[in-house]
Scaffold this motif. Sequence first.
Motif, mmCIF file in Angstrom:
data_model
loop_
_atom_site.group_PDB
_atom_site.id
_atom_site.type_symbol
_atom_site.label_atom_id
_atom_site.label_comp_id
_atom_site.label_asym_id
_atom_site.label_seq_id
_atom_site.Cartn_x
_atom_site.Cartn_y
_atom_site.Cartn_z
ATOM 1 N N THR A 24 87.005 20.038 -3.068
ATOM 2 C CA THR A 24 88.209 19.292 -3.436
ATOM 3 C C THR A 24 88.776 19.862 -4.733
ATOM 4 N N ALA A 25 90.096 19.995 -4.800
ATOM 5 C CA ALA A 25 90.747 20.510 -6.005
ATOM 6 C C ALA A 25 91.750 19.482 -6.518
ATOM 7 N N TYR A 26 91.763 19.306 -7.827
ATOM 8 C CA TYR A 26 92.701 18.393 -8.483
ATOM 9 C C TYR A 26 93.577 19.185 -9.442
ATOM 10 N N ASN A 27 94.893 19.039 -9.276
ATOM 11 C CA ASN A 27 95.825 19.730 -10.153
ATOM 12 C C ASN A 27 95.741 19.140 -11.558
ATOM 13 N N ILE A 28 95.553 20.000 -12.541
ATOM 14 C CA ILE A 28 95.545 19.576 -13.941
ATOM 15 C C ILE A 28 96.923 19.805 -14.546
ATOM 16 N N ARG A 29 97.432 21.011 -14.411
ATOM 17 C CA ARG A 29 98.756 21.353 -14.932
ATOM 18 C C ARG A 29 99.315 22.507 -14.118
ATOM 19 N N ASP A 30 100.644 22.594 -14.074
ATOM 20 C CA ASP A 30 101.289 23.747 -13.449
ATOM 21 C C ASP A 30 102.570 24.064 -14.199
ATOM 22 N N GLY A 31 103.058 25.265 -14.007
ATOM 23 C CA GLY A 31 104.277 25.690 -14.670
ATOM 24 C C GLY A 31 104.918 26.838 -13.927
ATOM 25 N N ILE A 32 106.113 27.191 -14.362
ATOM 26 C CA ILE A 32 106.901 28.212 -13.670
ATOM 27 C C ILE A 32 107.765 28.958 -14.674
ATOM 28 N N THR A 33 108.085 30.187 -14.341
ATOM 29 C CA THR A 33 109.095 30.953 -15.066
ATOM 30 C C THR A 33 109.767 31.892 -14.076
ATOM 31 N N SER A 34 110.940 32.351 -14.420
ATOM 32 C CA SER A 34 111.595 33.392 -13.625
ATOM 33 C C SER A 34 111.646 34.650 -14.485
ATOM 34 N N LEU A 35 111.858 35.773 -13.856
ATOM 35 C CA LEU A 35 111.979 37.010 -14.631
ATOM 36 C C LEU A 35 113.247 36.994 -15.480
ATOM 37 N N ARG A 36 114.309 36.409 -14.964
ATOM 38 C CA ARG A 36 115.580 36.348 -15.685
ATOM 39 C C ARG A 36 115.486 35.474 -16.937
ATOM 40 N N TYR A 37 114.750 34.384 -16.856
ATOM 41 C CA TYR A 37 114.652 33.447 -17.989
ATOM 42 C C TYR A 37 113.226 33.356 -18.509
ATOM 43 N N ARG A 38 112.539 34.473 -18.565
ATOM 44 C CA ARG A 38 111.156 34.482 -19.041
ATOM 45 C C ARG A 38 111.098 34.311 -20.555
ATOM 46 N N ASN A 39 109.982 33.755 -20.987
ATOM 47 C CA ASN A 39 109.684 33.595 -22.408
ATOM 48 C C ASN A 39 110.749 32.785 -23.142
ATOM 49 N N ASN A 40 111.324 31.806 -22.428
ATOM 50 C CA ASN A 40 112.283 30.848 -22.994
ATOM 51 C C ASN A 40 113.601 31.461 -23.453
ATOM 52 N N ARG A 41 113.999 32.565 -22.812
ATOM 53 C CA ARG A 41 115.315 33.146 -23.138
ATOM 54 C C ARG A 41 115.801 33.978 -21.960
ATOM 55 N N ALA A 42 117.113 34.146 -21.884
ATOM 56 C CA ALA A 42 117.695 34.993 -20.840
ATOM 57 C C ALA A 42 117.362 36.450 -21.147
ATOM 58 N N SER A 43 116.876 37.160 -20.138
ATOM 59 C CA SER A 43 116.479 38.559 -20.309
ATOM 60 C C SER A 43 116.909 39.358 -19.089
ATOM 61 N N ASP A 44 117.307 40.589 -19.305
ATOM 62 C CA ASP A 44 117.607 41.469 -18.181
ATOM 63 C C ASP A 44 116.298 41.892 -17.524
ATOM 64 N N TYR A 45 116.363 42.168 -16.223
ATOM 65 C CA TYR A 45 115.194 42.668 -15.504
ATOM 66 C C TYR A 45 115.637 43.717 -14.492
ATOM 67 N N ARG A 46 114.921 44.841 -14.470
ATOM 68 C CA ARG A 46 115.145 45.902 -13.480
ATOM 69 C C ARG A 46 113.969 45.889 -12.506
ATOM 70 N N PRO A 47 114.204 45.960 -11.201
ATOM 71 C CA PRO A 47 113.105 45.958 -10.235
ATOM 72 C C PRO A 47 112.018 46.974 -10.601
ATOM 73 N N ASN A 48 110.768 46.531 -10.463
ATOM 74 C CA ASN A 48 109.551 47.311 -10.718
ATOM 75 C C ASN A 48 109.246 47.539 -12.194
ATOM 76 N N GLU A 49 110.012 46.933 -13.087
ATOM 77 C CA GLU A 49 109.727 47.001 -14.520
ATOM 78 C C GLU A 49 108.563 46.057 -14.818
ATOM 79 N N ILE A 50 107.602 46.501 -15.623
ATOM 80 C CA ILE A 50 106.483 45.653 -16.023
ATOM 81 C C ILE A 50 106.871 44.910 -17.294
ATOM 82 N N VAL A 51 106.795 43.564 -17.248
ATOM 83 C CA VAL A 51 107.194 42.741 -18.386
ATOM 84 C C VAL A 51 106.144 41.659 -18.647
ATOM 85 N N LEU A 52 106.152 41.140 -19.865
ATOM 86 C CA LEU A 52 105.317 40.005 -20.213
ATOM 87 C C LEU A 52 106.069 38.727 -19.856
#
Length: 122
Positions: A24-52
């Motif tokens: 049995t698994a119990y959810n503790i916390r979950d979250g989400i981000t997009s590549l466009r709005y990663r790290n709490n700001r709008a950012s450009d993204y190019r396909p296959n670019e490695i980003v934090l």
Amino acid sequence: MYVSSDVEDTSFTVSVMEQCSDGTAYNIRDGITSLRYRNNRASDYRPNEIVLAEIELWPITWTIRQGSRLRVDISSSNFPAYHRHPNTAGPWATQVEWKKAKQTVYCGGDYPSRIEIPYAAP
């Protein structure tokens, strides 16, 4: 975590769960981000670019039962908790085209993806 995708924008999700010895698994916390709005700001993204892409989960106090383990799921979707991402650039609500995306999470070497979990001994 360090990630890449072969599309112009996509989501990454994290779920932290307590996995009990009986499976049995119990959810503790979950979250989400997009590549466009990663790290709490709008950012450009190019396909296959490695980003934090950081996903901060809100603090919580949780006691893990004896015999349980922490389980971490990384995905591109957590529907219906979060809206489905069409894997295209632009506002999600106005997109009519959907793309299949190939996601990669990098670990080690130049890409030290990690999970930080505060711990307090009983």
